[in-house]
Design an enzyme around this catalytic site. Structure first.
Site, PDB file in Angstrom:
ATOM      1  CE1 TYR A 168      -3.445   2.801   0.588  1.00  0.00           C
ATOM      2  CE2 TYR A 168      -1.972   3.494   2.361  1.00  0.00           C
ATOM      3  CZ  TYR A 168      -3.035   3.750   1.517  1.00  0.00           C
ATOM      4  OH  TYR A 168      -3.684   4.946   1.595  1.00  0.00           O
ATOM      5  NE  ARG A 212       1.485  13.619  10.831  1.00  0.00           N
ATOM      6  CZ  ARG A 212       1.806  14.208   9.678  1.00  0.00           C
ATOM      7  NH1 ARG A 212       2.890  14.941   9.581  1.00  0.00           N
ATOM      8  NH2 ARG A 212       1.043  14.015   8.601  1.00  0.00           N
ATOM      9  NE  ARG A 225      -8.314   7.893   4.807  1.00  0.00           N
ATOM     10  CZ  ARG A 225      -7.298   8.749   4.885  1.00  0.00           C
ATOM     11  NH1 ARG A 225      -7.287   9.673   5.804  1.00  0.00           N
ATOM     12  NH2 ARG A 225      -6.294   8.666   4.049  1.00  0.00           N
ATOM     13  CG  PHE A 285      12.642  18.733  -3.636  1.00  0.00           C
ATOM     14  CD1 PHE A 285      11.548  19.576  -3.621  1.00  0.00           C
ATOM     15  CD2 PHE A 285      12.467  17.419  -4.034  1.00  0.00           C
ATOM     16  CE1 PHE A 285      10.296  19.109  -3.994  1.00  0.00           C
ATOM     17  CE2 PHE A 285      11.222  16.949  -4.410  1.00  0.00           C
ATOM     18  CZ  PHE A 285      10.126  17.796  -4.387  1.00  0.00           C
TER      19      PHE A 285
END
Length: 371
Positions: A168, A212, A225, A285
């Site tokens: 997933y 989290r 969920r 980044f």
């Protein structure tokens, strides 16, 4: 008052917070004048403020591609996340989303707040997407197609095993790592990197978010969920939602620590990936979100508050990460697994990292990397 209190407790945060505010204002001034591009850059600031600041330093061509890539996948994720959308409506949209990006007229109303605005005015994103170079468009389309199919699969499939969990996370985040690396390569600024390393970069971030966001996800209406794998939580409770109840506090923290330990298994790959990057802007980044994930996991480990509310790094510390993360030495400096000892500022990492090290030794895999 909370922010003021944090600043009073940590006056050293004032300077990096000021720099972050100046950077945010500069980013606002860089917003393009064309309506569709202006929408995209304003929207990315609203749905991910820290990401929008980091993206601004990328070269223009690559910055535009990464901006659109992020918004396309954010829109796709908004469809997946909206539990009020019926499955028979949601799945076809997920499966065909890679084609919708070519349609300047397509939009679909779902999500809430800024995410709803993104979906209602998605035609701006499509218009900007069509202005990207051919290879950028092909890469974004490919990842969007694969991600949509994976998301559709898990509409019907529960996350039962750790393998399911990894699969997933691959679909919703590992593919992001693969896509970004492809965009970096297309730009000519980075070499091609192995899929496994790119995948780990995404999995580490996604697993951190899943850990989290336990309470937010389990309390989602009209339907919760559930992304924590049954193979882990079933050792401690009969139902995943039981972890939030006071009487299960001890077991909840034990389960949480096992989830954090699972996420830490990706750290070595992430460090290896980042060490291959040549372009300073691309390095920042990639590295800043990873360092923030390290800090978030450090906050979550052994912390019952994960099951009571939002646990996150204070804003001043986030500002420091954005300001100071410029080279691998900076990443190593905040990551205790890269040192002979463990920095006193993140002592809670030691038990989890010791456990991972023991597991790796039993498996015959290498120990943690060193400088």
């Amino acid at each position: 008052m909370g922010t003021l209190g944090a600043i009073l407790r940590h006056p050293e945060d004032i300077y990096p917070l000021m720099k972050l505010k100046v950077a945010a204002r500069y980013a606002e001034k860089q917003i393009p004048s064309q309506p569709h591009w202006a929408f995209c850059y304003i929207m990315i600031h609203k749905v991910s403020r820290s990401f929008s600041l980091v993206i601004q330093q990328l070269p223009v061509e690559l910055r535009d591609a990464v901006c659109i890539f992020y918004l396309v996948l954010r829109a796709l994720d908004t469809v997946e996340d909206d539990t009020s959308v019926a499955t028979e409506v949601k799945v076809p949209i997920l499966m065909s989303f890679h084609r919708h990006v070519y349609d300047r007229e397509w939009h679909f109303s779902c999500g809430t707040k800024d995410y709803k605005v993104l979906m209602d005015q998605f035609h701006h994103v499509s218009t900007a997407f069509l202005e990207l170079g051919k290879h950028y468009k092909e890469a974004i389309e490919d990842i969007t197609m694969r991600m949509g199919a994976g998301m559709a699969k898990f509409i019907y499939k529960e996350v039962e095993t750790i393998d399911d969990y990894d699969e997933y996370c691959h679909y919703v985040a590992g593919l992001v790592g693969l896509g970004l690396s492809k965009l970096f390569f297309i730009s000519g600024r980075e070499d091609s990197v192995s899929d496994s390393l790119c995948n780990s970069m995404g999995l580490f971030l996604q697993k951190t978010n899943i850990i989290r966001d336990y309470l937010e996800d389990i309390n989602e209406v009209p339907k919760c969920r559930m992304f924590w794998p049954r193979q882990i939580w079933n050792k401690y409770v009969n139902k995943l939602e039981d972890l939030k109840y006071e009487e299960n506090s001890v077991k909840a923290v034990q389960c949480l620590n096992e989830m954090v330990t699972n996420a830490l298994a990706h750290v070595e790959d992430c460090l290896t990936y980042m060490s291959t990057l040549r372009d300073p802007a691309i390095f920042r980044f990639c590295a800043i979100p990873q360092v923030m994930a390290i800090g978030t996991l450090a906050k979550c480990y052994n912390n019952i508050e994960v099951f009571k509310g939002v646990v996150k790094m204070r804003r001043g510390l986030t500002a420091k990460v954005i300001d100071h993360t410029r080279a691998m030495a900076d990443v190593y400096g905040c990551c205790p697994c890269c040192h002979g000892g463990y920095p006193s500022r993140i002592p809670i990492w030691k038990p989890a990292l010791d456990h991972v090290t023991d597991v790796r030794k039993k498996d015959g895999t290498s120990s943690w990397p060193s400088m």
